[in-house]
Design a protein around this motif. Sequence first.
Motif, PDB file in Angstrom:
ATOM      1  N   CYS A 125     -32.487  25.217  15.758  1.00  0.00           N
ATOM      2  CA  CYS A 125     -33.610  26.148  15.735  1.00  0.00           C
ATOM      3  C   CYS A 125     -33.140  27.594  15.765  1.00  0.00           C
ATOM      4  N   TRP A 126     -32.082  27.866  15.010  1.00  0.00           N
ATOM      5  CA  TRP A 126     -31.547  29.230  14.874  1.00  0.00           C
ATOM      6  C   TRP A 126     -31.131  29.840  16.205  1.00  0.00           C
ATOM      7  N   ALA A 127     -30.624  28.991  17.087  1.00  0.00           N
ATOM      8  CA  ALA A 127     -30.176  29.518  18.379  1.00  0.00           C
ATOM      9  C   ALA A 127     -28.920  30.360  18.191  1.00  0.00           C
TER      10      ALA A 127
ATOM     11  N   LEU B 199     -49.339  25.802  11.113  1.00  0.00           N
ATOM     12  CA  LEU B 199     -49.714  25.271   9.802  1.00  0.00           C
ATOM     13  C   LEU B 199     -48.530  25.311   8.822  1.00  0.00           C
ATOM     14  N   THR B 200     -47.827  26.438   8.827  1.00  0.00           N
ATOM     15  CA  THR B 200     -46.698  26.616   7.913  1.00  0.00           C
ATOM     16  C   THR B 200     -45.654  25.538   8.157  1.00  0.00           C
ATOM     17  N   GLN B 201     -45.331  25.394   9.413  1.00  0.00           N
ATOM     18  CA  GLN B 201     -44.347  24.400   9.824  1.00  0.00           C
ATOM     19  C   GLN B 201     -44.807  22.997   9.411  1.00  0.00           C
TER      20      GLN B 201
ATOM     21  N   ILE C 196     -37.283  20.321   1.556  1.00  0.00           N
ATOM     22  CA  ILE C 196     -37.489  21.553   2.339  1.00  0.00           C
ATOM     23  C   ILE C 196     -37.327  21.206   3.819  1.00  0.00           C
ATOM     24  N   ARG C 197     -36.592  22.047   4.526  1.00  0.00           N
ATOM     25  CA  ARG C 197     -36.369  21.790   5.936  1.00  0.00           C
ATOM     26  C   ARG C 197     -36.666  23.076   6.681  1.00  0.00           C
ATOM     27  N   SER C 198     -37.665  23.017   7.539  1.00  0.00           N
ATOM     28  CA  SER C 198     -38.055  24.273   8.165  1.00  0.00           C
ATOM     29  C   SER C 198     -38.062  24.136   9.672  1.00  0.00           C
ATOM     30  N   ASN C 199     -37.426  25.087  10.338  1.00  0.00           N
ATOM     31  CA  ASN C 199     -37.502  25.150  11.788  1.00  0.00           C
ATOM     32  C   ASN C 199     -38.889  25.624  12.197  1.00  0.00           C
TER      33      ASN C 199
ATOM     34  N   GLN D 108     -33.176  22.604  -0.761  1.00  0.00           N
ATOM     35  CA  GLN D 108     -32.102  22.094  -1.607  1.00  0.00           C
ATOM     36  C   GLN D 108     -32.372  22.557  -3.036  1.00  0.00           C
ATOM     37  N   ILE D 109     -31.349  23.052  -3.664  1.00  0.00           N
ATOM     38  CA  ILE D 109     -31.489  23.461  -5.065  1.00  0.00           C
ATOM     39  C   ILE D 109     -30.566  22.568  -5.893  1.00  0.00           C
TER      40      ILE D 109
END
Lengths: 486, 486
Positions: B203-205, B382-384, B393-396, B409-410
């Motif tokens: 989580c971007w720690a 909502l975004t999450q 797509i992987r979102s914290n 992923q591209i």
Amino acid sequence: MAENGLREKVLSLDSMNPWIKRLEYAVRGPVLARAVELEEELRQGVQKPFTEVIKANIGDAHAMGQRPITFLRQVSALCLYPELLSEPLFPDDAKQRARRLLAACGGQSVGAYTASPGIEIIRQDVARYIERRDGGIPANPDNIYLSTGASDAVMTMLKLLVSGEGRSRTGVMIPIPQYPLYSAGIAELNAVQVNYYLDEEHCWALDVGELRRALRQARGHCQPRVLCIINPGNPTGQVQSRKCMEDVIQFAWEEQLFLMADEVYQDNVYAEGSEFHSFKKVLFEMGPTYSSVVELVSFHSISKGFMGECGLRGGYMEVVNLDPAVQQQLSKLVSVRLCPPVPGQVLLDVVMNPPKPGEPSYQSFIREKQAVLSDLARKAQLTQEIFSQVPGIRSNPVQGAMYSFPRIQIPARAVQEAQARGFAPDMFFCLQLLEETGICVVPGSGFGQREGTYHFRMTILPHVEKLRIVLKKLSQFYAKFTQEYS
Amino acid sequence: MAENGLREKVLSLDSMNPWIKRLEYAVRGPVLARAVELEEELRQGVQKPFTEVIKANIGDAHAMGQRPITFLRQVSALCLYPELLSEPLFPDDAKQRARRLLAACGGQSVGAYTASPGIEIIRQDVARYIERRDGGIPANPDNIYLSTGASDAVMTMLKLLVSGEGRSRTGVMIPIPQYPLYSAGIAELNAVQVNYYLDEEHCWALDVGELRRALRQARGHCQPRVLCIINPGNPTGQVQSRKCMEDVIQFAWEEQLFLMADEVYQDNVYAEGSEFHSFKKVLFEMGPTYSSVVELVSFHSISKGFMGECGLRGGYMEVVNLDPAVQQQLSKLVSVRLCPPVPGQVLLDVVMNPPKPGEPSYQSFIREKQAVLSDLARKAQLTQEIFSQVPGIRSNPVQGAMYSFPRIQIPARAVQEAQARGFAPDMFFCLQLLEETGICVVPGSGFGQREGTYHFRMTILPHVEKLRIVLKKLSQFYAKFTQEYS
Ligand SMILES: Cc1ncc(COP(=O)(O)O)c(C=O)c1O
Ligand SMILES: Cc1ncc(COP(=O)(O)O)c(C=O)c1O
């Protein structure tokens, strides 16, 4: 660890940016600092030989009691609180302008960031203003960048212009005396300050021979690439003749110098026979040999003129003949700071695009504007008159801007006394003046002056009756001071 | 003369400041430039696969339709046009605040320059705010400098901190991903950017092991002296744990680093279990060993939070444990720019010193404030939720701030195609997204990301119903894009 067992600071005088240490900004220097202390002492009831500190150190019209121009503030208030648009309180033309500006804001709010060079329609209005001012010479909105006061724009352009190391560092030619934003900016950017002296004997005229001398000397140790002009002059109050401007442009053309024209006082011209010409206009009227070549930037501000809206921090610059690739870099650079403050943009717009004949606010707007300008003209005259009667003070006419910059003789004993106390002689004079009269002015050394000459800068902004008293008190103090040290 | 017989420009890409050339500011980079073009095309009636460009590239709440908070704008309008003080339109508490602020302005006008660090009573109000926020830890108004948005204050502090040549140049540690003001500022000042990577898997720690690695590596080629932290994070949306902050402070203490804490999103915390702690509070709670030593500056802004008043360009910084001699230099430096815009100062004051229980505007102020914040919380959620359903797509979680920074992923073929066209792969994705959907987001490469990973940053600011559509469209486009290039 330091010797005393305490940890050394990460950021200390030794480790900090050395160029910042070097810079000076006298307009808000030690004299003002002492003035603020004195105000506090007065507030606490300490007895002083005066009852009020008069801050004639800075060109800040509202602080000296000038009232804001009604129309400008009406449009501003409407933009900040659009609920007022439905109130009968405001004239229709103010509402119409506010609606138009709000429509150009993201989400119709002045709280949104704007495009980084400023709101598009305001840049268009600025371009139209410039065209009217310059007798129809075209101005392109894409060449106009709104700014956070002129200070911001001047720093941005200097930033682009500096480069090199050692002998190839950028040299920036500035007038002496100068407005100390320039010397401070040059110091901060580690460029080389190249002084050219204005001719005090000829009403602070700019002489191309002197430019040539300064350039020749500078070429030995740096690469002079920029020529800054302040017209009308601060602190010197002169308005340049058209002939002189042509010579300057010719010189910049010959010597390949980038011209920076600080024209923030373009509306502040008082003397008979003096007239403001923009460098852009003169450049274009000299024909394509020049107008297609000379790179020029001109600065303007809402802080001066008849509006004096310093606190809103608005202004613009227009670039002419800038290399398109460099202009892209400029656009990128200004985007980092996001945008200039929107209330300042709004106010600038109204100054550029004032009420027109027939609109409801036209008459009162013109009346208020003229009242300010004719009051300033009267005060310019008065200042010159009173100073010219004092032996030992020699003052050029205040043709424009907002300042008088008289030369004063300082007796040798006062010079010694100052040096003993570690002050420049004119700093010593200004501090003494402040202690005894409460009048706060800035020593000439803060702007630069010829070795061995002494000056101070005083604004002409106090109300005319107060100005008269200030000038009298100052003259009396000067007489006493010279007597004391003779 | 150049080879084509034309004169060379004085200011060209070759002769201009090389550090400016290097800087980048992706939030307003090529994707936005294209978005602006597309808007213009739409206006001219060109057919597009969408009817509207949605600028989710920048944290600009009002531009996305958020309404200004009434009380803030009432006080602002009263200050700009004090004639309104006699109108029954405005509540008494708004008038009272406007009167108090006007009394602190030169000539009772927001058009006067203020003291360069800002109006004294506003700095006092900021100090009281900080004390309340930090559970009573004292704040000294003399350590508070108001600014033209946080951008200005960040640049000012960086300016003070850079020095040296070659291997002794100042190294500035910044998170990757970062807000590009930092990389741009470092480039402009010719300091050395030292990257430490946030831990996407957690989580971007911020991990102190990674700080140590970055520092060790940097010590070979520069002198790392500054550690920048953005909390809550932009673009990453994480909120740091208290434990992590203690580790960071310990690290700064051990390694003698100057801490720059960008806390502009301090009011934007949404996730359950997340809480904002200021670095100052944590520092002082760690006891005098630390709190008397670690040099810290914290930045805040009126652009974010619940008010979102970006266009007014207001903010402040608080310095802690700054060497008094350096602080004098800082005061001198800010005086050159004269003062921050007064409408931004005024608005900041009201944010710092909001209506109190029992005052006429209290209820409505709290209601409006809460409405904005709970709406943001809902949109973060909502975004999450939506992104987590899209394969690839992987979102914290968006714990705070105003952005989602999902990893995408591209496909290899898309990467090749991008490279063939001279784009970073995520830039290619964002440009394609824009062309097909009108959605404007910023590629991860503009903020920095681990080699071989791709992201984009999108604000959560559109109205919730529109946000839902944007997220859906974006997800669909992503699926199509990956399919196309698989
Ligand atoms: C010659 C000149 N240029 C620029 C400025 C900067 O003014 P501002 O930043 O308020 O526009 C001043 C202010 O006094 C000035 O006198
Ligand atoms: C982390 C961070 N710091 C600083 C800023 C600068 O904002 P401003 O200059 O509008 O206060 C921003 C703006 O988005 C930001 O996200």
